[in-house]
Design an enzyme around this catalytic site. Structure first.
Site, mmCIF file in Angstrom:
data_model
loop_
_atom_site.group_PDB
_atom_site.id
_atom_site.type_symbol
_atom_site.label_atom_id
_atom_site.label_comp_id
_atom_site.label_asym_id
_atom_site.label_seq_id
_atom_site.Cartn_x
_atom_site.Cartn_y
_atom_site.Cartn_z
ATOM 1 N N LYS A 268 -9.608 10.936 29.818
ATOM 2 C CA LYS A 268 -8.498 9.994 29.649
ATOM 3 C C LYS A 268 -8.090 9.940 28.174
ATOM 4 C CE LYS A 268 -9.548 6.752 33.433
ATOM 5 N NZ LYS A 268 -8.314 6.895 34.215
ATOM 6 N N ARG A 342 -12.242 8.116 44.681
ATOM 7 C CA ARG A 342 -12.114 8.516 46.089
ATOM 8 C C ARG A 342 -13.261 9.414 46.520
ATOM 9 N NH1 ARG A 342 -6.333 11.138 44.898
ATOM 10 N NH2 ARG A 342 -6.379 9.417 43.405
HETATM 11 N N1 BES Z 1 -10.029 4.216 37.578
HETATM 12 C C1 BES Z 1 -8.834 4.957 37.632
HETATM 13 C C2 BES Z 1 -7.649 4.138 38.136
HETATM 14 C C3 BES Z 1 -7.191 2.982 37.275
HETATM 15 C C4 BES Z 1 -6.086 3.121 36.451
HETATM 16 C C5 BES Z 1 -7.820 1.748 37.336
HETATM 17 C C6 BES Z 1 -5.648 2.042 35.690
HETATM 18 C C7 BES Z 1 -7.390 0.692 36.565
HETATM 19 C C8 BES Z 1 -6.298 0.819 35.745
HETATM 20 C C9 BES Z 1 -8.984 6.153 38.579
HETATM 21 O O1 BES Z 1 -10.245 6.707 38.651
HETATM 22 C C10 BES Z 1 -8.060 7.217 38.036
HETATM 23 O O2 BES Z 1 -8.245 7.620 36.942
HETATM 24 N N2 BES Z 1 -7.070 7.602 38.846
HETATM 25 C C11 BES Z 1 -6.128 8.592 38.470
HETATM 26 C C12 BES Z 1 -5.912 9.508 39.653
HETATM 27 C C13 BES Z 1 -5.113 10.726 39.327
HETATM 28 C C14 BES Z 1 -5.890 11.663 38.444
HETATM 29 C C15 BES Z 1 -4.752 11.411 40.615
HETATM 30 C C16 BES Z 1 -4.830 7.894 38.064
HETATM 31 O O3 BES Z 1 -4.472 6.897 38.708
HETATM 32 O O4 BES Z 1 -4.198 8.325 37.121
HETATM 33 ZN ZN ZN Z 2 -10.639 8.134 37.142
#
Ligand code: BES
Ligand code: ZN
Ligand code: ZN
Length: 488
Positions: A268, A342
Site C-alpha cells: 500500500k 477474501r
Molecule cells: N483492508 C483493505 C480494504 C480497506 C480499504 C479497508 C480502506 C479499510 C479502508 C483490503 O484488504 C484491500 O486492500 N482491498 C483492496 C482490494 C483490491 C486490491 C482489489 C482495495 O479495496 O483496494
Molecule cells: Zn488488503
C-alpha cells in the site's frame, strides 16, 4: 462503567449538574419537569440564548439546589423526534461533560409517546462516553468520563433498563479497544487470548483455537498464503456461545482478523496504510458480539469464527501471479496480494459451512476501499444470498442506526473473477469492486446456507468523529448483531 440509579426531583442525590430537556420553542419535556425550579430557570429561558434546538446546551448556575448547575438541553422538534435524535442530543451533552470534567449527572428524562426514550438517551451517552487512553503517556491531561447517572422519572425500572443497554455496550467497547490498540499489541495471538479470557469469564462460552500446525493440517492454504510474509503465526479461532442448548438454531459470525494490512508485495502507498491496524475490525465485531451475548445472557446460540494473520511484506511473502489453494481445494490465482481479506475469509466460510452446522452466517470485514467510495463512513455495505436474512439485518440496522444498504450479487459480475490459470482470481478489476469481492466469498459458501456479507471498511474506523461516535474505532456491527439476534 456508569452507575445508574433512579429517583424523583425532590429526593434526587447530589451531583455535578441537573439536566432538563426541552423541545424546540423551549417547551419543557415533560411539562412537569421543573416543579420548584421554574423561578430559577425563568431568566435563562427568557434571555433568548436558548431556543431548544437539537443538541443545544445552556448552563445556568442556580443556588440552593442539589447541583451547582442546571443544564438546559435542546431536543429539537418534538414531532420529528426519534431514538436517534435522542442519541445525538445526549451524545452532545456527554461531550460537553467531558470538556468540563462533570462526572455525576441527575437527568430529568424526557417523555415522548411511541419512543423508547430511555434507549435513545442511554445509548447516546454510552456511545459518546468512550475514551481510548492506553496510548497516551501523559495521563494528567486526560479528562474524566461520566461515572454516575440518576434518572429523574416517573417511569419504572429506569436504572435496570439502562443497565441492560450498558451490557450490550460492553461488546462495543471491547471491539473499539481492540481496533484502537497498536497492531504490534493486537496480534493473532492476542485475539486468541481475548477469546480464551471470555471462556474463563462465562461458562456458556467455549473456545477452540487452531495454531499454525493445526491450520496446516486442516489445509487452510489461503490463510497460510497470506501469513507467509509475517513473522507472527496465524490463528483460527472458534468461540461458541450456547445460550439455548435445547435449540439447533445457530448463527455464525465470521470476522476478518487481519491485524495489520500492509498490502503485502502489492504494498500500500503512504496515505493508505496508516489506518490498517483497523483491518481486524471484523474479528473485533465477532468477539464483541459474543461478549454482549454473554453479558445479556441471550437465549440464542452464536459462534464466532475468526481467521487471523498479519498481511506483511517479506522475502517469504505470497506472490502476485502464483496460485494457491485452500480448505475447499479450489485454486486461486493471486491478482493482488492486497486483496487478502477474501482469501482468509474463504477458508473460514468454507470451514464453517462444512463443520459447524450453521442456520445462517453473517460475516463482517473491512474488505474493500470501493465500499467507502460507494457508501462513505455512514453506511455498511451488505450482500446476501438470502432475502429474509438481508431484510432482518436491514431492520436491525434501522433499530440500532447501524444502517446497512444492500448491493446485488448478480451473476453477470462473476466473469470479472475469471482466471486463465486457476479456478478463480482474487481480484475483479476496479468496477463494482465490493460486489466482486463478495462474489469471490460466495464461491466458498454452501448455497443452502443463508449468508450475508457486511463490508464495514467505511464504518468501522472513522476519519473524524460523527454525531455521538468518536473518531477511529466505532465498534459498528456489535449492536447490529445483538439486535438481530434478539429479533430472530
Ligand atoms: N483492508 C483493505 C480494504 C480497506 C480499504 C479497508 C480502506 C479499510 C479502508 C483490503 O484488504 C484491500 O486492500 N482491498 C483492496 C482490494 C483490491 C486490491 C482489489 C482495495 O479495496 O483496494
Ligand atoms: Zn488488503
Ligand atoms: Zn485488508
Amino acid at each position: 462503567m456508569i452507575k445508574f440509579s433512579e429517583s424523583s426531583l425532590t429526593k434526587r442525590p447530589k451531583a455535578d449538574l441537573l439536566v432538563l430537556p426541552f423541545w424546540k420553542e423551549k417547551k419543557p419535556a415533560p411539562a412537569s419537569a421543573f416543579e420548584g425550579l421554574s423561578k430559577e430557570i425563568a431568566p435563562g429561558l427568557s434571555s433568548g440564548d436558548f431556543t431548544g434546538k437539537e443538541g443545544e446546551v445552556v448552563v445556568l448556575y442556580v443556588a440552593g439546589q442539589k447541583e451547582p448547575r442546571v443544564v438546559l438541553l435542546g431536543l429539537g422538534e418534538s414531532k420529528m423526534a426519534t431514538e436517534e435524535t435522542l442519541r445525538r442530543a445526549y451524545g452532545k451533552l456527554t461531550v460537553c461533560c467531558h470538556k468540563n470534567s462533570w462526572t455525576a449527572l441527575n437527568i430529568q428524562l424526557p417523555t415522548a409517546p411511541n419512543l423508547n426514550v430511555l434507549r435513545g438517551v442511554t445509548e447516546g451517552i454510552l456511545h459518546a462516553n468512550y475514551a481510548f487512553n492506553e496510548l497516551k503517556g501523559n495521563k494528567k491531561e486526560l479528562k474524566p468520563q461520566v461515572r454516575q447517572i440518576c434518572w429523574i422519572s416517573k417511569m419504572e425500572k429506569c436504572a435496570a433498563q439502562a443497565d441492560h443497554w450498558q451490557n450490550a455496550f460492553e461488546g462495543v467497547y471491547l471491539a473499539r479497544n481492540l481496533v484502537n490498540g497498536n497492531a504490534d499489541d493486537v496480534t493473532p495471538e492476542k485475539l486468541v487470548r481475548v477469546a480464551k479470557d471470555l471462556a474463563t469469564r462465562f461458562s456458556k462460552v467455549k473456545v477452540t483455537a487452531f495454531n499454525k500446525a493445526r491450520i496446516e493440517k486442516e489445509k487452510m492454504g489461503l490463510l497460510l498464503a497470506v501469513n507467509q510474509g509475517s513473522h507472527l503465526d496465524p490463528a483460527f479461532i472458534i468461540i461458541e456461545y450456547k445460550g439455548d442448548p435445547q435449540s439447533k438454531d445457530h448463527t455464525i459470525v465470521v470476522g476478518k482478523g487481519v491485524t495489520y494490512d500492509t498490502g503485502g508485495l502489492n504494498l500500500k502507498p503512504t496515505g493508505s496504510m496508516e489506518t490498517m491496524k483497523s483491518d481486524m475490525s471484523g474479528s473485533a465485531v465477532a468477539l464483541g458480539t459474543i461478549l454482549s451475548c454473554a453479558k445479556l445472557n441471550l437465549k440464542k446460540n452464536v459462534t464466532a469464527v475468526i481467521p487471523s494473520t498479519e498481511n506483511s511484506i517479506d522475502s517469504r511473502s505470497f506472490k502476485p501471479g502464483d496460485v494457491y489453494s485452500g480448505y475447499t481445494g479450489k485454486t486461486v490465482e493471486i491478482g493482488n496480494t492486497d486483496a487478502e481479506g477474501r482469501l482468509i475469509l474463504a477458508d473460514a466460510l468454507a470451514y464453517a459451512c462444512k463443520n459447524l452446522k450453521p442456520s445462517r452466517i453473517v460475516d463482517f470485514a473491512t474488505l474493500t476501499g470501493a465500499i467507502v467510495i460507494a457508501l462513505g463512513e455512514q453506511t455498511t455495505g451488505m450482500m446476501s444470498n438470502n432475502d429474509t436474512l438481508a431484510n432482518q439485518l436491514s431492520e436491525a440496522g434501522e433499530a440500532t442506526f447501524e444502517r446497512v444498504w444492500r448491493l446485488p450479487l448478480f451473476e453477470e459480475y462473476k466473469s470479472q473473477l475469471k482466471s486463465d490459470v486457476a479456478d478463480i482470481k482474487n481480484i475483479g478489476g476496479r468496477s463494482a469492486g465490493s460486489i466482486t469481492a463478495a462474489l469471490f466469498l460466495q464461491e466458498f459458501v454452501d448455497e443452502k446456507v443463508p449468508w450475508a456479507h457486511l463490508d464495514i471498511a467505511g464504518t468501522a474506523f472513522l476519519s473524524k468523529s460523527d454525531r455521538y461516535l468518536p473518531k477511529s474505532a466505532t465498534g459498528v456491527g456489535v449492536r447490529l448483531m445483538v439486535q438481530f439476534l434478539e429479533n430472530i
